[in-house]
Design a protein around this motif. Structure first.
Motif: not given
Length: 181
Positions: A145, A150, A153
């Motif tokens: 990431v 990110q 997430s």
């Protein structure tokens, strides 16, 4: 917005006040009947007292029922939160193993996912901010990431796809990452 606990305390206080009112009205009706006899039950003075007493008794019964329902719901939500917290922890641990994070990186990744700033994490760990940034760059690289958003997430999306249950029939938990990137 009031918390569930303040609503519960408010309901308990209201119920206790209404019980005292019921006791007062019942005592007053009993005293009136004792002084004037049973024929006084139909008097214009006693009828409203009996009606108010009946209304208060019904109100107390309703409020006790509502309070018990509120307590059951709160207990259910607390259990669900516990399951969700445990599931997030399981998902995090699985990813951390798959990414082969060091114990320090796991610690920093967990703080990052929880939303702590680099400065806060450095303070918790007694490290320099530059050290935390170095660890974060290694974590992001291993996770595939580009940043905190990110990373978070990725875990949240996996958690939302996974059922929030304990062990399955095979004894394994169903909370495994879809891919380890």
């Amino acid at each position: 917005m009031s918390s569930p606990y303040s609503r519960q305390i408010g309901l308990v206080a209201l119920i206790l006040f209404q019980i005292m009112c019921v006791a007062f009205f019942i005592g007053d009706v009993i005293e009136d009947v004792r002084i004037e006899g049973w024929s006084s039950i139909g008097d214009a003075h006693i009828m409203p007292e009996l009606g108010a007493t009946a209304g208060l008794v019904l109100g107390v019964a309703f409020e006790i029922r509502y309070l018990l329902r509120l307590l059951r719901r709160q207990s259910q939500l607390e259990r669900q939160m516990s399951v969700a917290a445990g599931a997030l922890h399981e998902v995090m641990e699985t990813y951390f193993r798959d990414w082969k994070l060091t114990p320090s990186e796991q610690d920093i990744a967990a703080f990052t996912i929880k939303g702590y700033s680099i400065a806060e994490i450095a303070g918790f760990r007694g490290s320099a901010e530059a050290t935390i940034k170095t660890h974060l760059n290694a974590i992001y690289r291993k996770a595939g990431v580009t940043g905190r958003g990110q990373l978070t997430s990725l875990l949240i999306e996996d958690l939302l796809r996974a059922p929030l249950v304990g062990a399955g029939e095979s004894g394994e938990t169903p909370l495994k990452p879809a891919s380890s990137g």
